[in-house]
Design a protein around this motif. Structure first.
Motif, PDB file in Angstrom:
ATOM      1  N   ALA A 103       0.531  -1.253  -0.016  1.00  0.00           N
ATOM      2  CA  ALA A 103      -0.027  -0.075  -0.032  1.00  0.00           C
ATOM      3  C   ALA A 103       0.917   1.461  -0.162  1.00  0.00           C
ATOM      4  N   HIS A 104       2.792   1.545   0.462  1.00  0.00           N
ATOM      5  CA  HIS A 104       3.086   2.668   0.934  1.00  0.00           C
ATOM      6  C   HIS A 104       4.081   2.249  -0.837  1.00  0.00           C
ATOM      7  N   HIS A 105       3.518   1.573  -2.044  1.00  0.00           N
ATOM      8  CA  HIS A 105       3.861   1.416  -3.221  1.00  0.00           C
ATOM      9  C   HIS A 105       5.384   0.859  -3.012  1.00  0.00           C
ATOM     10  N   MET A 106       5.755  -0.085  -1.989  1.00  0.00           N
ATOM     11  CA  MET A 106       6.879  -1.030  -2.145  1.00  0.00           C
ATOM     12  C   MET A 106       6.728  -2.136  -2.467  1.00  0.00           C
ATOM     13  N   VAL A 107       8.323  -2.637  -2.566  1.00  0.00           N
ATOM     14  CA  VAL A 107       8.098  -4.093  -3.176  1.00  0.00           C
ATOM     15  C   VAL A 107       8.319  -5.460  -1.475  1.00  0.00           C
ATOM     16  N   PRO A 108       7.620  -6.052  -0.615  1.00  0.00           N
ATOM     17  CA  PRO A 108       8.085  -6.295   0.140  1.00  0.00           C
ATOM     18  C   PRO A 108       9.125  -8.111  -0.459  1.00  0.00           C
ATOM     19  N   VAL A 109      10.304  -7.651   0.387  1.00  0.00           N
ATOM     20  CA  VAL A 109      11.003  -9.283  -0.203  1.00  0.00           C
ATOM     21  C   VAL A 109      11.346  -9.979   0.832  1.00  0.00           C
ATOM     22  N   LEU A 110      10.554 -10.806   0.789  1.00  0.00           N
ATOM     23  CA  LEU A 110      10.648 -11.733   1.935  1.00  0.00           C
ATOM     24  C   LEU A 110      11.256 -12.741   2.134  1.00  0.00           C
ATOM     25  N   VAL A 111      12.177 -13.306   3.241  1.00  0.00           N
ATOM     26  CA  VAL A 111      13.318 -14.787   3.070  1.00  0.00           C
ATOM     27  C   VAL A 111      12.066 -15.502   3.501  1.00  0.00           C
ATOM     28  N   LEU A 112      12.388 -16.555   3.366  1.00  0.00           N
ATOM     29  CA  LEU A 112      11.833 -17.855   3.546  1.00  0.00           C
ATOM     30  C   LEU A 112      12.134 -19.070   4.472  1.00  0.00           C
ATOM     31  N   LEU A 113      13.482 -19.055   3.680  1.00  0.00           N
ATOM     32  CA  LEU A 113      14.630 -19.732   5.594  1.00  0.00           C
ATOM     33  C   LEU A 113      16.005 -19.412   5.498  1.00  0.00           C
ATOM     34  N   TRP A 114      15.575 -18.454   6.709  1.00  0.00           N
ATOM     35  CA  TRP A 114      17.059 -17.782   7.341  1.00  0.00           C
ATOM     36  C   TRP A 114      18.342 -18.908   7.582  1.00  0.00           C
ATOM     37  N   SER A 115      19.194 -18.677   7.128  1.00  0.00           N
ATOM     38  CA  SER A 115      20.586 -20.006   7.354  1.00  0.00           C
ATOM     39  C   SER A 115      20.544 -20.883   8.627  1.00  0.00           C
ATOM     40  N   ASN A 116      19.885 -20.402  10.044  1.00  0.00           N
ATOM     41  CA  ASN A 116      19.936 -20.601  11.404  1.00  0.00           C
ATOM     42  C   ASN A 116      18.642 -21.842  11.645  1.00  0.00           C
ATOM     43  N   TYR A 155      10.556 -12.990  -2.990  1.00  0.00           N
ATOM     44  CA  TYR A 155      11.834 -14.167  -2.569  1.00  0.00           C
ATOM     45  C   TYR A 155      13.145 -13.881  -1.954  1.00  0.00           C
ATOM     46  N   PHE A 156      13.865 -14.227  -1.216  1.00  0.00           N
ATOM     47  CA  PHE A 156      14.707 -14.779  -0.823  1.00  0.00           C
ATOM     48  C   PHE A 156      14.935 -16.254  -0.365  1.00  0.00           C
ATOM     49  N   VAL A 157      15.372 -16.957  -1.054  1.00  0.00           N
ATOM     50  CA  VAL A 157      14.882 -18.349  -0.683  1.00  0.00           C
ATOM     51  C   VAL A 157      15.873 -18.564   0.107  1.00  0.00           C
ATOM     52  N   SER A 158      16.833 -18.096   0.529  1.00  0.00           N
ATOM     53  CA  SER A 158      17.678 -17.869   1.580  1.00  0.00           C
ATOM     54  C   SER A 158      18.631 -16.649   3.118  1.00  0.00           C
ATOM     55  N   GLY A 159      18.967 -17.495   4.060  1.00  0.00           N
ATOM     56  CA  GLY A 159      18.784 -16.110   4.094  1.00  0.00           C
ATOM     57  C   GLY A 159      20.316 -15.787   5.039  1.00  0.00           C
ATOM     58  N   ASP A 160      21.701 -15.001   4.692  1.00  0.00           N
ATOM     59  CA  ASP A 160      22.611 -15.007   5.180  1.00  0.00           C
ATOM     60  C   ASP A 160      23.146 -16.743   4.928  1.00  0.00           C
ATOM     61  N   THR A 161      23.080 -16.729   4.323  1.00  0.00           N
ATOM     62  CA  THR A 161      23.404 -18.428   4.012  1.00  0.00           C
ATOM     63  C   THR A 161      24.675 -19.270   3.291  1.00  0.00           C
ATOM     64  N   ASP A 162      25.501 -19.440   4.246  1.00  0.00           N
ATOM     65  CA  ASP A 162      26.070 -20.764   3.209  1.00  0.00           C
ATOM     66  C   ASP A 162      26.161 -22.137   2.834  1.00  0.00           C
ATOM     67  N   PHE A 163      26.236 -23.040   1.529  1.00  0.00           N
ATOM     68  CA  PHE A 163      26.180 -24.235   1.030  1.00  0.00           C
ATOM     69  C   PHE A 163      27.294 -25.122   1.114  1.00  0.00           C
ATOM     70  N   ALA A 184       4.252 -18.468  -9.403  1.00  0.00           N
ATOM     71  CA  ALA A 184       5.428 -18.958 -10.044  1.00  0.00           C
ATOM     72  C   ALA A 184       5.841 -17.557 -10.976  1.00  0.00           C
ATOM     73  N   GLY A 185       4.914 -16.868 -10.413  1.00  0.00           N
ATOM     74  CA  GLY A 185       4.967 -14.979 -11.414  1.00  0.00           C
ATOM     75  C   GLY A 185       6.356 -14.389 -10.387  1.00  0.00           C
ATOM     76  N   ALA A 186       6.377 -15.224  -8.803  1.00  0.00           N
ATOM     77  CA  ALA A 186       7.613 -13.826  -8.347  1.00  0.00           C
ATOM     78  C   ALA A 186       9.258 -13.849  -8.973  1.00  0.00           C
ATOM     79  N   LEU A 187      10.024 -13.344  -8.430  1.00  0.00           N
ATOM     80  CA  LEU A 187      11.219 -13.182  -8.132  1.00  0.00           C
ATOM     81  C   LEU A 187      11.700 -13.586  -7.246  1.00  0.00           C
ATOM     82  N   TYR A 188      12.786 -15.430  -7.447  1.00  0.00           N
ATOM     83  CA  TYR A 188      14.101 -15.590  -6.295  1.00  0.00           C
ATOM     84  C   TYR A 188      15.434 -15.159  -6.487  1.00  0.00           C
ATOM     85  N   ALA A 189      15.737 -15.099  -4.796  1.00  0.00           N
ATOM     86  CA  ALA A 189      17.372 -14.806  -5.072  1.00  0.00           C
ATOM     87  C   ALA A 189      17.165 -15.906  -4.199  1.00  0.00           C
ATOM     88  N   CYS A 190      18.885 -15.982  -3.510  1.00  0.00           N
ATOM     89  CA  CYS A 190      18.881 -16.316  -2.088  1.00  0.00           C
ATOM     90  C   CYS A 190      19.711 -15.329  -2.050  1.00  0.00           C
TER      91      CYS A 190
END
Length: 426
Positions: A103-116, A155-163, A184-190
């Motif tokens: 509603a404030h004309h900004m995009v929510p960027v949501l982390v799914l699974l932080w590294s902990n 979506y950030f699939v990961s948060g502050d993670t290593d692999f 399916a229409g969202a953008l994804y990154a780690c």
């Protein structure tokens, strides 16, 4: 709806500069009244995105709200979630807060699974909380992506993670697979840990853009430019974002004495954007990301080991946020279609970063410290170019003269600056 084309973001077909604020602890720490004030302020400053952790941030400040995503059992410093029993009140409230971001004309960027929350990662190995059972990934990710997709999030699939292990990769593989089924229409990154430059190829190929963090380690500040420069040299052609440069007034990590100021944040941000990470930048204030209240607890002593944050009411008004909003204004005005990094060195100094627009008729040169510039390595002369300086500390612009055929005069800037050079008749 956000999309990507080449190295840039677009929103509804128009160029979109990603200017995010870092608010990892939003859903556990912020009252709805505070949230409205915060979003009003960031929108007015020109921010276009807010980065939030869907689950509890492991190093957040203490909160009086007493609301968590799952029931918790505490045993000394260790705590255990019951991931089989989601707190619907928590997720309903989170949905309300995400709706307010849109509603404030900004995009929510949501982390799914932080590294902990994921086995094998650097933070999971500190053994502070239990990790999410693998079988709970699908119901959790299905539920949150179905809930939030109407707000067109990133979506950030990961948060502050290593692999470090195959099990770690498998967790994120599963989370990404499930999320794409439901949104399916969202953008994804780690979102990856500080100074890390790699994401496993099987994940990277499915992601829409690359996120890195130059972070808060004093010895690693050059990664603001070395990571995107290396990615571009390797042929990476999607957007790149520095999703966590040093936060304003956060202490140096590893319990070192000292804090990053607004000038440090400007240097990390401009160094990123002019080195290939030109789709946007993230700002953070030490006190906002953890939503700190005076005299409340803060974080953990392990890991990065940061000094106390400022109260959120003070941190929200750090002037460095306006510096980074000014960066967005400059990039939108002079480089609306992005800027390609130029690897030529001036003064044999790597910290001077150079970019050029798509027509190669406009250059941006970031100077951390004022100096006389010889533009001969760029084959730029007084007969084929004009220049002006943008004083980043005072946020002022004025023309800059050549002193001879290739040397620009030193500007009046007392701190860092960006030199804009326009090529005549290009």
């Amino acid at each position: 709806m956000l999309s990507t084309k080449g190295t840039q973001f677009f929103q509804n077909g128009k160029p979109f500069f990603y200017l995010a604020d870092t608010c990892w602890s939003a859903f556990t720490n912020i009252t709805l009244e505070e949230w409205q004030y915060y979003l009003d302020y960031r929108e007015q400053q020109g921010f276009t995105a807010i980065q939030m952790n869907i689950l509890s941030q492991w190093d957040a400040s203490g909160s009086d709200l007493d609301i968590l995503p799952y029931p918790i059992t505490q045993s000394g410093a260790h705590y255990q979630y019951d991931f089989s029993k989601p707190n619907h009140e928590y997720f309903d409230r989170a949905e309300q807060m995400v709706a307010a971001v849109q509603a404030h004309h900004m995009v929510p960027v949501l982390v799914l699974l932080w590294s902990n929350y994921v086995p094998g990662t650097w933070s999971a190995n500190m053994n502070i909380n239990n990790q999410m059972p693998f079988d709970e990934i699908k119901p959790y990710v299905s539920a949150v992506t179905e809930r939030f997709k109407k707000f067109s999030p990133i979506y950030f699939v990961s948060g502050d993670t290593d692999f470090p292990t195959e099990e770690t990769v498998n967790y994120y593989r599963e989370a990404l697979k499930v999320a794409k089924v439901h949104d399916a229409g969202a953008l994804y990154a780690c979102h990856i840990k500080g100074r890390l430059a790699e994401v496993p190829a099987e994940l990277l190929n499915q992601l829409d853009f690359f996120c890195y963090q130059s972070g808060h380690n004093l010895a690693g500040q050059n990664t603001a430019y070395t990571i995107p420069s290396a990615l571009r040299a390797q042929g990476y052609q999607k957007p790149i974002i520095n999703a966590e440069p040093c936060y304003e007034q956060i202490s140096y990590s590893r319990n070192l004495y000292g804090r990053y100021d607004a000038r440090d944040v400007r240097q990390a941000s401009w160094s990123s954007v002019l080195s290939g990470a030109d789709a946007g930048i993230t700002y953070g204030a030490h006190g906002i990301w953890s939503w700190h209240r005076l005299n409340h607890s803060f974080g953990i002593v392990q890991g990065e080991g940061f000094d106390a944050p400022f109260d959120w009411r003070d941190a929200l008004h750090f002037d460095g946020a306006n510096d980074i909003a000014y960066l967005k204004t400059i990039m939108e005005q002079y480089f609306p279609n992005g800027a390609t990094a130029v690897q030529t060195k001036l003064h044999c100094e790597e910290s001077i970063r150079i970019s050029v627009n798509e027509n190669r008729d406009r250059y941006a040169i970031y100077l951390p410290t004022n100096t006389i510039l010889d533009l001969n390595p760029l084959k730029i002369t007084s007969t084929n170019a004009s220049a002006y300086v943008i004083d980043l500390n005072k946020r002022q612009q004025y023309p800059l003269k050549f002193t001879d055929s290739t040397h620009l005069a030193m500007s009046r800037s007392e701190a860092d600056s960006v030199i804009i050079v326009d090529i005549k008749g290009a």
